[in-house]
Design a protein around this motif. Sequence first.
Motif, short mmCIF file in Angstrom:
data_model
loop_
_atom_site.label_atom_id
_atom_site.label_comp_id
_atom_site.label_asym_id
_atom_site.label_seq_id
_atom_site.Cartn_x
_atom_site.Cartn_y
_atom_site.Cartn_z
N GLU A 187 1.39 4.05 -3.09
CA GLU A 187 1.24 5.48 -2.84
C GLU A 187 2.46 6.24 -3.35
N THR A 247 -5.85 4.48 -1.87
CA THR A 247 -5.27 4.44 -0.54
C THR A 247 -5.79 3.30 0.30
N GLU A 279 0.83 -1.20 0.00
CA GLU A 279 0.00 0.00 0.00
C GLU A 279 0.87 1.26 0.00
N LEU A 280 1.93 1.23 0.78
CA LEU A 280 2.80 2.40 0.84
C LEU A 280 3.55 2.59 -0.48
N ASP A 281 3.97 1.49 -1.09
CA ASP A 281 4.69 1.60 -2.36
C ASP A 281 3.77 2.10 -3.47
#
Lengths: 190, 309
Positions: B73, B86, B69-71
């Motif tokens: 983003e 997100t 999820e962070l990547d």
Amino acid sequence: MHVHDDPDVESAELAARLSGGDREALAEMYRRWSPLVHTIALRSLGTREDAEDVVQQVFVAAWRGRETLRPDRGSPAAWLVGIAKHRIADVRTQRYRTHRNLQALATEAVTEAPAPDDSDWAERLLLVHELERMGDPRATVLRMAFIEDRTQDEIARALDMPLGTVKSHVRRGLIELRDRLKEVERVSSE
Amino acid sequence: MSHPSDDELVDLAVGEADDPERAAHVAGCDTCSAAVEQLRRTAQLVSGTRTYAAWQAPADDVWARVTAELDAELDAETDAESDTRTDTRTDTRTDTRTDTRTDTRTDTRTEIGAAADAKTRADAEADADAGGGTDAHTPRVADAPSVVSPVTAPAPATVTRLDRRTRRRAAGWAAGLVAASLVVGLLVGRAIWSPDTDGQVAQVALSTLDTRQRGGEATLVRAADGLDLNVATARPLDAGDGYLEVWLINADGKRMVSIGVLQPGESGTFPVTQALIEQGYVIVDISKEQFDDKPAHSGDSLLRGRLPA
């Protein structure tokens, strides 16, 4: 399995690294505190799927909100638990809405508001965690004082410890725990 | 009198205080009584805890979900796109930290599609692991010519491990048919050698097996961390209700590896290694596959060509 972490100094260092944008610090925090966050979510919500979603959301939110971490507030554990509490409340609200909508369709009746989280899982389990990492003799003194409900005199005798030392452990220990709960409150109400 | 210290407030909260004056102050002071109340609640919560909480770690894939999820983003920021995913539960089978190419592909899928795909691939891998490639799977090579090269005995297919993201598939072809289609590959692969132009190592036209009609091309180019195989088709290939898969077949006709999935109408870039090419995996093959949990090559080859040595 027990959650243990290293002394406060290291926790503060970890918090500072995360604030500075170090992804490895997030990974380290996950290793240390994901069982704590997960257990709280699991007890509060009852299903593994929801609990794991909360864990995912908490660590994603921790990364996004890393500037709100205050290394001076002690261990990041309380900060994470505060975020978790917020997320758990969201899931509960969502469940209530779904339930209410279904009810409304079926009976047009209005159901009661969602039950408040009166089980205090977030706070209770954080305190268990804090007592585990606090170490002895302070943790033992606090357990005897509050779980076994013994007087400070009894504790002093049982542990063969001066009364003043017992008193000092109770004071510092309880203040420390109170500060952790304040941090949870601060973060979860944001 | 002044407010009691924190220590004195604790004593009051836990009932160990012996100073009536302080108690009187706290009773009449909102700040202090709130503080005492907070300490009492803390003590109460401690009293309600069991000594040990049975800590339960989340499943192993949750951390991968967090990083994915962070990547996603991060990629969105890099691409200056609006961040609309997100809260997407990202395909957990993809370790996106080390593979930006896969990221992109994962991100463009719908959630349901990604989940279904993940399941298919999971099953496929399970099959590959369990079957070990001994599963005899007769290929349906359309109009396979009667040219059969001498392969004496059916050999069990060997699966070569490329890397994590290429979903290797065991292929157990009937050896004679493999050889037959291989000959077709050799016939239709019209090689164009253009060394060292723009990092280009080799190029080959991809043609249909039956009519030998040129339908695309594959180019091997040197990439920063190895080799990339670029595959482009002249017209979108029809995947029907299945999907297109790109393979590298070994010149020995006995082994093959899957190097990825090609979106119809799009060109694809697939990382390969020099070692793979040197071991003889030089025949580029695009097959039509069904979502059928069968990891092997379907036998339904649409285009094929052999890279020049």
